[in-house]
Design a protein around this motif. Structure first.
Motif, PDB file in Angstrom:
ATOM      1  N   THR A  84      -1.942  28.738   3.949  1.00  0.00           N
ATOM      2  CA  THR A  84      -2.203  27.326   3.646  1.00  0.00           C
ATOM      3  C   THR A  84      -2.493  27.063   2.171  1.00  0.00           C
ATOM      4  O   THR A  84      -2.388  25.925   1.717  1.00  0.00           O
ATOM      5  N   ARG A  86      -5.364  27.150   1.085  1.00  0.00           N
ATOM      6  CA  ARG A  86      -6.672  26.500   1.129  1.00  0.00           C
ATOM      7  C   ARG A  86      -7.709  27.532   1.541  1.00  0.00           C
ATOM      8  O   ARG A  86      -7.403  28.534   2.168  1.00  0.00           O
ATOM      9  N   ASP A  90     -12.678  24.908   3.202  1.00  0.00           N
ATOM     10  CA  ASP A  90     -11.870  23.696   3.220  1.00  0.00           C
ATOM     11  C   ASP A  90     -11.338  23.438   4.628  1.00  0.00           C
ATOM     12  O   ASP A  90     -11.284  22.293   5.090  1.00  0.00           O
ATOM     13  N   GLY A  91     -10.961  24.524   5.326  1.00  0.00           N
ATOM     14  CA  GLY A  91     -10.527  24.371   6.709  1.00  0.00           C
ATOM     15  C   GLY A  91     -11.649  23.884   7.601  1.00  0.00           C
ATOM     16  O   GLY A  91     -11.460  22.979   8.420  1.00  0.00           O
ATOM     17  N   TRP A  92     -12.832  24.477   7.447  1.00  0.00           N
ATOM     18  CA  TRP A  92     -13.973  24.024   8.235  1.00  0.00           C
ATOM     19  C   TRP A  92     -14.257  22.544   7.998  1.00  0.00           C
ATOM     20  O   TRP A  92     -14.496  21.790   8.936  1.00  0.00           O
ATOM     21  N   SER A  94     -12.312  20.237   7.244  1.00  0.00           N
ATOM     22  CA  SER A  94     -11.318  19.358   7.864  1.00  0.00           C
ATOM     23  C   SER A  94     -11.601  19.130   9.351  1.00  0.00           C
ATOM     24  O   SER A  94     -11.042  18.218   9.956  1.00  0.00           O
ATOM     25  N   ARG A  97     -17.743  16.786   9.568  1.00  0.00           N
ATOM     26  CA  ARG A  97     -18.926  17.019   8.739  1.00  0.00           C
ATOM     27  C   ARG A  97     -19.922  17.963   9.392  1.00  0.00           C
ATOM     28  O   ARG A  97     -20.736  18.579   8.710  1.00  0.00           O
ATOM     29  N   ARG A 328     -15.960  21.911  -3.476  1.00  0.00           N
ATOM     30  CA  ARG A 328     -15.302  20.962  -2.585  1.00  0.00           C
ATOM     31  C   ARG A 328     -16.138  19.692  -2.401  1.00  0.00           C
ATOM     32  O   ARG A 328     -15.601  18.582  -2.386  1.00  0.00           O
ATOM     33  N   PRO A 337      -9.650  14.716  -3.599  1.00  0.00           N
ATOM     34  CA  PRO A 337      -9.381  15.658  -2.501  1.00  0.00           C
ATOM     35  C   PRO A 337      -8.368  16.726  -2.873  1.00  0.00           C
ATOM     36  O   PRO A 337      -8.324  17.788  -2.266  1.00  0.00           O
ATOM     37  N   ARG A 340      -9.440  20.532  -3.651  1.00  0.00           N
ATOM     38  CA  ARG A 340     -10.010  21.416  -2.646  1.00  0.00           C
ATOM     39  C   ARG A 340      -9.672  22.872  -2.964  1.00  0.00           C
ATOM     40  O   ARG A 340      -8.591  23.207  -3.398  1.00  0.00           O
ATOM     41  N   LEU A 400      -8.204  26.111  13.856  1.00  0.00           N
ATOM     42  CA  LEU A 400      -7.430  25.930  12.622  1.00  0.00           C
ATOM     43  C   LEU A 400      -6.035  26.525  12.726  1.00  0.00           C
ATOM     44  O   LEU A 400      -5.049  25.926  12.264  1.00  0.00           O
ATOM     45  N   ARG A 405      -2.675  22.054  10.729  1.00  0.00           N
ATOM     46  CA  ARG A 405      -3.237  22.448   9.436  1.00  0.00           C
ATOM     47  C   ARG A 405      -2.603  23.740   8.919  1.00  0.00           C
ATOM     48  O   ARG A 405      -2.660  24.017   7.728  1.00  0.00           O
TER      49      ARG A 405
END
Length: 444
Positions: A84, A86, A90-92, A94, A97, A328, A337, A340, A400, A405
């Motif tokens: 990715t 990323r 950053d995956g978490w 997405s 929160r 981030r 954004p 990231r 993920l 993603r």
């Protein structure tokens, strides 16, 4: 890292060329050695020794299965980073929160208590080797300061080389001990058959051995070390997978070697070890009685290498994760954004203020705990958060790597999904058990 093969067959995520070596090669490995060294701490070796002393060779299969479970988790973390472009945080983020809130609470409390535990663990073999030099607490302070200075002033390349040397010491010591106790090869191979001990709580003890050795948050840090090595796209996927297998074969050697020591040296003599790192000091005394001072000294050197690699590995790897988290959050607040993952993409990631701030957090506040003991309620919260992290990691990786993603060709296949699901369920059971076992009545 420059492309040395001219392999630019297709674009990786983010538009970067899919560059990397055409074939995986032993000469590229490195992050796997780091994650193996960091993940196997003194407490893991004690847990394996105790399993060997209590059950002999019966749970050898569980130790091997635990390594396979960790291979799947680390591979998934590395695949996310490479496919990715990323970072894992950053995956978490997405996913909502809630992942950010969990990570913040976890990394602050866990780091505070773990810092003291790591310094104390590294100090124990030094005090045993040099009992008249200074007290245990001051050895712990010295280990924390050395770790801080080393990680503060060195980038990943030097860090990896030092970790490799220390892993070599660990490897030689554990294999030597396993050979020295003269294991019964017939019983050893019989231990590979999946059989449960005929004792109370044998299922939970077995699950604990499967899940307990080889890293917690360090598995999440693996993808960050992969990026720090210069592997940033899918061209490095084969190399990463070889590197990951090397990591957990190495871990498997450590685990099997110590289980053999527990089975032969302790089980036959019906000797019980103390839980925690002090059990290894006790083992040193037993080795001195059985095999002489030289063997005991050799073991204590390996004990120090095991503990200190975990210390500097966490100092480096979790600080990388924290710097990514801060970068981030700052980018999101600034409405950028596209920034990231910049904490890992930047060549100055190990010189950033969040990286160094977390280094200081791991080092200085925990020193208070070395002298005053660990606050009871804080230790309970630490235990709960630590137990919750592994199911969090396993289940979010399933999420993920089976969603849009992740590029379709790099999503998890049936085998990966089964292993990640098994890992998630395993760690969820262990998490519930650990939360249940906490003395909550004394907490309030």
């Amino acid at each position: 890292m420059a492309d040395t093969t001219g392999n630019t067959s297709k674009a990786a995520a983010g538009g970067a060329p899919d560059s990397g070596p055409r074939k995986s090669s032993w000469r590229y490995i490195g992050p796997g050695i780091v994650v193996a060294a960091t993940g196997v701490g003194a407490g893991d070796l004690v847990a394996t020794l105790i399993a060997g002393s209590n059950f002999g060779y019966t749970l050898l299969w569980a130790a091997v299965l635990g390594c396979l479970v960790k291979i799947s988790l680390a591979e998934a973390a590395g695949r996310w980073h490479l496919s990715t472009g990323r970072t894992l945080f950053d995956g978490w983020a997405s996913l909502g929160r809630w992942t950010t809130y969990f990570f913040v609470v976890y990394v602050v409390i866990w780091g505070f208590v773990y810092g003291a535990a790591a310094m104390s663990s590294s100090a124990l073999p030094l005090q045993a080797l040099f009992p008249d030099v200074m007290d245990l607490e001051w050895w712990g302070v010295a280990c924390g300061l050395v770790g801080l200075v080393f990680v503060w002033f060195n980038k990943y390349a030097v860090f990896e080389k030092v970790m490799t040397v220390l892993v070599g010491v660990m490897f030689v010591v554990t294999v030597y001990l396993a050979i020295r106790v003269t294991p019964n090869l017939g019983d050893t191979f019989a231990g590979l058959l999946p059989v449960l001990p005929d004792e109370k709580d044998s299922v939970l003890n077995t699950l604990g051995l499967i899940g307990g050795v080889g890293g917690t948050i360090t598995l999440a840090a693996y993808g960050y070390w992969v990026n720090a090595k210069g592997w940033t796209n899918t061209g490095w996927m084969k190399v990463m997978r070889l590197d990951n297998r090397v990591a957990y074969i190495t871990t498997g050697v450590f685990v099997v070697a110590m289980l053999l020591v527990g089975a032969e040296l302790l089980h036959a003599a019906n000797v019980s070890l103390a839980s925690g790192d002090k059990g290894l000091v006790q083992l040193g005394d037993i080795l001195e009685r059985e095999y002489g001072t030289a063997t005991a000294t050799f073991f204590l050197i390996g004990f120090f290498a095991t503990s200190f690699t975990s210390l500097i590995g966490v100092w480096h790897g979790v600080s990388l994760m924290f710097s990514d988290f801060v970068a981030r959050e700052r980018a999101a607040r600034a409405g950028r954004p596209e920034a990231r993952g910049e904490a890992i993409a930047s060549g100055d990631r190990e010189r950033s203020w969040p990286f160094r701030a977390y280094l200081l957090w791991l080092t200085f506040p925990p020193m208070v705990l070395l002298f005053q003991g660990q606050p009871f309620r804080l230790v309970i919260i630490y235990g709960v958060l630590g137990a919750a992290f592994m199911p969090f990691l396993a289940l979010t990786l399933v999420w993920l790597l089976n969603s849009s993603r992740t590029p379709r060709e790099w999503r998890s296949g049936p085998l990966s999904n089964v292993m990640l699901a098994v890992a998630g369920l395993l760690f969820l059971v262990l998490c519930v058990k650990q939360i249940w076992d906490q003395p909550w009545s004394e907490f309030f």
